[in-house]
Design an enzyme around this catalytic site. Structure first.
Site, PDB file in Angstrom:
ATOM      1  N   ASP A 480       0.839  -1.199   0.000  1.00 44.00           N
ATOM      2  CA  ASP A 480       0.000   0.000   0.000  1.00 44.00           C
ATOM      3  C   ASP A 480       0.868   1.240   0.000  1.00 44.00           C
ATOM      4  O   ASP A 480       0.611   2.196  -0.713  1.00 44.00           O
ATOM      5  CB  ASP A 480      -0.937  -0.001   1.212  1.00 44.00           C
ATOM      6  CG  ASP A 480      -0.187  -0.084   2.548  1.00 44.00           C
ATOM      7  OD1 ASP A 480       0.936  -0.628   2.567  1.00 44.00           O
ATOM      8  OD2 ASP A 480      -0.718   0.391   3.563  1.00 44.00           O
ATOM      9  N   ARG A 484       5.444   4.370   6.102  1.00 44.45           N
ATOM     10  CA  ARG A 484       5.031   4.360   7.512  1.00 44.45           C
ATOM     11  C   ARG A 484       5.103   2.937   8.081  1.00 44.45           C
ATOM     12  O   ARG A 484       5.541   2.005   7.398  1.00 44.45           O
ATOM     13  CB  ARG A 484       3.625   4.946   7.649  1.00 44.45           C
ATOM     14  CG  ARG A 484       2.553   4.115   6.994  1.00 44.45           C
ATOM     15  CD  ARG A 484       1.191   4.775   7.178  1.00 44.45           C
ATOM     16  NE  ARG A 484       0.147   4.015   6.519  1.00 44.45           N
ATOM     17  CZ  ARG A 484      -0.806   4.554   5.792  1.00 44.45           C
ATOM     18  NH1 ARG A 484      -0.846   5.854   5.587  1.00 44.45           N
ATOM     19  NH2 ARG A 484      -1.744   3.792   5.257  1.00 44.45           N
ATOM     20  N   ASP A 485       4.629   2.784   9.298  1.00 41.92           N
ATOM     21  CA  ASP A 485       4.703   1.467   9.945  1.00 41.92           C
ATOM     22  C   ASP A 485       3.577   0.576   9.420  1.00 41.92           C
ATOM     23  O   ASP A 485       2.698   0.169  10.156  1.00 41.92           O
ATOM     24  CB  ASP A 485       4.600   1.641  11.464  1.00 41.92           C
ATOM     25  CG  ASP A 485       3.390   2.484  11.861  1.00 41.92           C
ATOM     26  OD1 ASP A 485       2.677   2.989  10.956  1.00 41.92           O
ATOM     27  OD2 ASP A 485       3.143   2.631  13.069  1.00 41.92           O
ATOM     28  N   GLU A 486       3.631   0.299   8.132  1.00 45.57           N
ATOM     29  CA  GLU A 486       2.596  -0.514   7.508  1.00 45.57           C
ATOM     30  C   GLU A 486       3.209  -1.318   6.354  1.00 45.57           C
ATOM     31  O   GLU A 486       3.551  -2.462   6.509  1.00 45.57           O
ATOM     32  CB  GLU A 486       1.435   0.381   7.053  1.00 45.57           C
ATOM     33  CG  GLU A 486       0.206  -0.432   6.675  1.00 45.57           C
ATOM     34  CD  GLU A 486      -1.083   0.361   6.741  1.00 45.57           C
ATOM     35  OE1 GLU A 486      -1.080   1.504   7.219  1.00 45.57           O
ATOM     36  OE2 GLU A 486      -2.110  -0.181   6.303  1.00 45.57           O
ATOM     37  N   GLU A 760      -2.024   9.023  -1.022  1.00 49.11           N
ATOM     38  CA  GLU A 760      -3.059   8.126  -0.520  1.00 49.11           C
ATOM     39  C   GLU A 760      -4.415   8.814  -0.520  1.00 49.11           C
ATOM     40  O   GLU A 760      -5.422   8.245  -0.915  1.00 49.11           O
ATOM     41  CB  GLU A 760      -2.707   7.713   0.914  1.00 49.11           C
ATOM     42  CG  GLU A 760      -3.768   6.877   1.593  1.00 49.11           C
ATOM     43  CD  GLU A 760      -3.301   6.328   2.937  1.00 49.11           C
ATOM     44  OE1 GLU A 760      -2.444   6.981   3.560  1.00 49.11           O
ATOM     45  OE2 GLU A 760      -3.792   5.266   3.343  1.00 49.11           O
TER      46      GLU A 760
HETATM   47  C1  BGC Z   1      -3.927   1.114   3.603  1.00 58.36           C
HETATM   48  C2  BGC Z   1      -4.787   1.095   2.390  1.00 58.36           C
HETATM   49  C3  BGC Z   1      -5.637  -0.115   2.519  1.00 58.36           C
HETATM   50  C4  BGC Z   1      -6.550   0.224   3.630  1.00 58.36           C
HETATM   51  C5  BGC Z   1      -7.633  -0.749   3.823  1.00 58.36           C
HETATM   52  C6  BGC Z   1      -4.807   1.376   4.762  1.00 58.36           C
HETATM   53  O1  BGC Z   1      -4.136   1.443   5.953  1.00 58.36           O
HETATM   54  O2  BGC Z   1      -2.878   1.999   3.511  1.00 58.36           O
HETATM   55  O3  BGC Z   1      -4.234   1.400   1.227  1.00 58.36           O
HETATM   56  O4  BGC Z   1      -6.255  -0.594   1.395  1.00 58.36           O
HETATM   57  O5  BGC Z   1      -5.866   0.463   4.825  1.00 58.36           O
HETATM   58  O6  BGC Z   1      -8.613  -0.164   4.389  1.00 58.36           O
END
Ligand code: BGC
Length: 971
Positions: A480, A484-486, A760
């Site tokens: 995504d 960040r922390d993801e 985003e």
């Molecule tokens: C992500 C999105 C993802 C979404 C789902 C987010 O934290 O960055 O791109 O699809 O969550 O709801």
């Protein structure tokens, strides 16, 4: 050697010869989707080739292939095979054995009976194809660690003897963690962050390296450094957690040395290896790397190094059946970016601007005192002149380097990456000079295959932003966001972006791997596709529409774009399990109207802290996607010849469409929730019963888009569909209008704010320059960039009309004031192109159709049936009057003006300027949109200072220069 034997040996000269006399040459031969076919995991890799033909109208009638062994001798030869297929044709030879290397060459005959020259030989070499081939064991340093925090990176080493006459050496290697391998002090290969990220519990990639040139006679040393990476570093949501896959790093290395005398030797990881700590004190993908160069161990991966104070290693048991060869290219360093500015922030910090939001890390060249520590912090944006790290949430994105102090030192972290445009540097000895620092761009090293450009610089920048967001988020898996922390494999994001991705870069091998992970994770979750793949979320997976539908849609896109029915075959069970699961949830009603949904995520009207609060009913989205996936599954079954399933799922799709229509569509064609996304879904997924409903829905969609002032009104679900939906009901102008909008929210708004990647949120940066207050504000998310696929297919005019672009639908649609556009795509058959230019009342259209393909061309301005053309370059030039607007006056209605961006912008600007007091309190354009049926004159009568304003408006409308009359009126 007999004469016959001699003729079976392919000589160096012959293989290199390019015979000018040939009219047809084979430009590339590929195996599966590999860029480099060393260490492939397929025993029967399918083959594809592309052809360059001097003459137009070239079609293949047959082909022939030969396979040569590493000794240069012919192993096998096919008959001349009558077939027009040149993409992913079946392997015609006996299956490859582990390690086996063949050189394959191909020649073809055209329908004219003329043969091509033999292709250059293409090398393919199998990896280790089954678990028993591995004699190595995973080994981990024999020490205890506190794995609640990042630990120093272990070094592992082993010495061994090599005798004279090495013919070939291969290193098969992987790790629990990330690794960098070294042979005799030299880094092995040029990839980074190996083995990349897969669903490790199910599939762990190993790499194959040709290390023949790194060995020498006598004592040699093999070493590896290990980092936490995805295996045990921080990973997940809300700060993530450590040790997702395990808490011990381990190495699996298997070096095979073949000697010229036919003997061979294996050097493998086992208990005799030694381990120690090195200079990497901590490394984490989110938090960064800490490196103390004083702790380097010079020569540790060379022979004759004294490792007496190192500790031993112990085995870790792991099922080697999870080992797989990669199907896509590794992550590599692909570009070095030079700083464009080094400035001092208001608080006195040194900030480097690289001019581009990118993904990778910094490389320093520095000289200074021993023990001095340089700290590097990364961020995508500045706020009030300072590094803005809030969007990174808990990711520290901080690297630290402590100097050795013995001269010029060059350093780049190994086991981390960051998403950044800016870096703050602290502790640098003296002033930082631009030539001392580079940003090293890292991503999966896919081959670029798509390009678009046009006469509007802002659109070109938008396009570049899409490319950069793909680069930043195609790092081992489709993520995504990269900062960040993801950084997770969110299924919905790639579901909407896959068509764009497959055009820009050859994404087939990359996405094939990810889909295998998806299937494995889905299987483990009883048919539910997790939100993210690899699934690292601690909660039980629950189904969500548009996200889980990636299971069906992504394989379908790969089939469409690369003509790969193998991917449909491989994914069929996963595709079916998803649809079956939703069918069960929907039950008799065929409506998926229960449970959690993401819906039209990030609808621009959703408040910053509630991104799922869309205007479109999430269950409308869910049932629409249910119909879509059932339909595509039915079609996929048809491709695979599974006729019963084809009938079953097409019937299911029809039932869901009926249910959708009965529940959410009025007989006239109004669709709940009366939003752009709802209409886009209904039109694009074929959910409306008849033409009358379609017409009505189309009209209503345009009304909505117009009354929204041609600002974007869609989120993740509607955005990839909206322009196609408008075009499908003949409203191309509205689609262009939406595309060319610059005010927030729109595609171009971020560009006007200096964006160099896709954001985003529509307003990740607010119009006042401040960062959106939501805690989910990335500046590098590709999802909303899915519009690029529409640019390719519609503005450029290049779309696949048969899988793999075997037949092209060429239908360029000029609009939006563009005077030229050019789109190019390296299809599986070769380069296709469409370029158009409007000049002096003429349009010129140039179309390039690759050999062995055909195209249907619909020329701009003509409603005639398409022109069928064959391979070659085609050119048309004819008088052309692009869409133009009539003169506008005070009698024009606001509706008319809104559809005329030039006039509308001039009017709104003028009113704002003249009535600046009013404009401070009221949004002039919203006010006007609310009264769009009125004429300008009628509006004037409601406004203060009407006389003065009337004169000003007359002047700007006349200045549009639409006719002589207008010119006269101005005087
Ligand atoms: C992500 C999105 C993802 C979404 C789902 C987010 O934290 O960055 O791109 O699809 O969550 O709801």
């Amino acid at each position: 050697m007999s004469k016959a034997e001699e003729s079976d040996i392919m000589t160096q000269q012959e293989s290199k010869r390019i015979d000018e006399a040939w009219n047809v040459t084979i430009t590339s031969v590929r195996f599966e989707h590999h860029r480099d076919a060393l260490g492939v995991g397929e025993a029967r890799p399918r083959l594809s080739w592309t052809i360059a033909a001097l003459a137009a109208e070239w079609y293949q009638a047959s082909y022939e292939m030969e396979a040569y062994g590493s000794d240069g001798r012919l192993r096998e030869r096919t008959e001349r095979i009558e077939s027009d297929q040149s993409v992913l044709v079946p392997w015609p030879f006996v299956p490859l054995l582990s390690r086996e290397c063949l050189a394959v060459r191909v020649r073809v005959w055209g329908v004219d009976g003329q043969p091509s020259a033999w292709s250059a030989p293409a090398l393919v070499e199998a990896g280790l194809l089954s678990p028993p081939e591995w004699t190595a064991h995973f080994v981990t340093p024999d020490w205890e660690e506190d794995t609640s925090r990042s630990q120093p990176a272990p070094l592992l080493r082993h010495e061994f003897a090599v005798h004279a006459g090495v013919a070939k050496a291969r290193l098969y290697v992987t790790a629990l963690g990330v690794y960098e391998a070294y042979l005799n002090g030299v880094t092995v290969g040029d990839s980074v962050l190996d083995p990349g990220w897969t669903s490790y519990d199910h599939r762990l990639c190993y790499q194959t390296f040709d290390v023949t040139g790194l060995l020498h006679e006598g004592c040699n040393a093999l070493g590896a450094m290990l980092g936490d990476g995805w295996y045990r570093g921080r990973l997940g949501l809300e700060g993530g957690r450590r040790n997702t896959y395990g808490d011990r790093l381990a190495l699996l290395a298997h070096l095979e040395i073949d000697y010229a005398d036919g003997t061979s030797e294996r050097i493998v990881t086992e208990e005799t290896w030694r381990a120690s700590h090195g200079p990497v004190l901590a490394s984490d993908l989110y938090d960064g790397e800490t490196y103390d160069a004083r702790l380097e161990r010079p020569g540790w991966s060379k022979p004759a190094y004294d490792d007496h104070d190192w500790v031993g290693v112990r085995r870790i048991e792991r099922n080697l059946a999870t080992l797989v060869a990669p199907s896509g290219p590794p992550v590599r360093r692909t570009e070095l970016v030079v700083p464009i500015a080094i400035t001092i922030s208001p608080s006195g910090r040194t900030i480097i601007d690289f001019g581009q939001n990118l993904v990778g890390r910094l490389r320093l060249t520095v000289q200074g005192e021993v023990g001095q520590t340089i700290t590097l912090r990364h961020a995508e944006v500045l706020e009030r002149g300072e590094l803005c790290t809030r969007p990174l949430r808990t990711a520290l994105a901080t690297d630290r380097y402590t100097l050795r102090g013995d001269g010029v030192e060059t350093w780049e972290p190994r086991f981390t990456f960051h998403g950044f445009r800016y870096a703050e540097v602290e502790g640098w000895p003296g002033d930082v000079q631009a030539d001392a620092i580079r940003a090293v761009v890292c991503h999966s090293d896919l081959e670029r295959t798509g390009w678009f450009e046009c006469s509007e610089p802002l659109l070109n920048q938008l396009y570049e932003n899409v490319v950069w967001s793909m680069r930043g988020n195609f790092l081992s898996i489709p993520t995504d966001c990269p900062q960040r922390d993801e950084r997770l494999g969110w299924t919905g994001d790639i579901q909407v972006f896959a068509p764009t991705a497959c055009f820009l870069y050859d994404s087939a091998g990359f996405l094939t791997s990810w889909l295998a992970d998806l299937a494995a994770e889905q299987n483990a979750a009883g048919g539910v596709v997790p939100f993210v793949v690899p699934n690292v979320l601690p909660t039980l997976p629950i189904p969500a529409a548009a996200w889980g539908d990636a299971a069906v849609i992504v394989p379908w896109v790969l089939y469409q774009r690369y003509s790969d029915d193998g991917i449909l075959m491989a994914q069929f069970e996963s595709m079916r399990a998803w649809v079956d699961r939703i069918e069960k949830l929907a039950g008799e009603s065929h409506l998926w109207n229960t449970g959690f949904q993401f819906g039209d995520w990030l609808d621009p009207s959703a408040p910053p802290d509630r991104p799922g609060d869309a205007r479109t009913d999430p269950h409308v989205v869910a049932t629409a996607y249910f119909a879509r996936s059932a339909e595509l599954l039915g079609q996929a079954a048809g491709v695979l010849g599974r006729t019963e399933e084809e009938a079953r799922y097409l019937r299911l799709a029809a039932r869901v469409r009926e249910a959708f229509d009965a529940e959410y569509v009025t007989p006239a064609g109004r669709v709940l929730s009366d939003t752009e996304t709802a209409y886009a879904l209904a039109l694009q997924f074929g959910l409306l019963k008849n033409d009358e409903q379609r017409r009505h829905a189309g009209q209503r969609l345009v009304e909505l888009v117009r009354s929204n002032g041609y600002h974007i009104g869609t989120g993740f679900v509607g955005t990839p569909l909206i322009c196609d939906a408008l075009c499908s009901v003949g409203e191309d102008n509205a689609a262009f209008h939406l595309l060319m909008q610059r005010a927030c929210p729109s595609w171009l708004y971020p560009v006007t704010m200096g964006a160099t990647t896709i954001w985003e949120r529509w307003d990740s940066l607010l119009p006042d320059g401040s960062v959106n207050p939501g805690d989910m504000t990335s500046f590098n998310h590709y999802a909303l960039g899915a519009v690029a696929d529409w640019l390719h297919r519609t503005v450029g005019g290049l779309a696949p009309a048969a899988p793999g672009y075997r037949h092209l639908a060429v239908r360029p649609q000029p609009g939006g004031g563009l005077t030229s556009a050019r789109v190019r795509h390296l299809t599986p058959y070769g380069l296709a192109e469409c370029a158009w230019t409007i000049e002096a009342g003429y349009i010129e259209v140039v179309v390039v159709v690759p050999p062995n393909t055909t195209a249907s061309v619909t020329l701009p301005g003509s409603d005639a049936i398409p022109i069928e053309v064959s391979s070659g370059t085609h050119r048309w030039a004819y008088p052309y009057q692009g869409p133009s607007h009539p003169p506008r006056s005070l009698d024009s209605t606001l509706d008319e003006l809104i559809d005329d961006p030039e006039a509308w912008n001039a009017v709104v600007r003028t009113i704002r300027q003249q009535l600046s007091g009013l404009a401070r309190h009221t949004d002039i354009s919203t006010l006007m949109l609310q009264n769009s049926h009125m004429t300008l004159e009628q509006v004037l009568s409601l406004l203060p200072q009407a006389d003065q304003l009337r004169l000003a408006l007359k002047a700007v409308l006349a200045a549009l220069g639409r006719s002589d009359i207008a010119q006269e009126r101005i005087q």
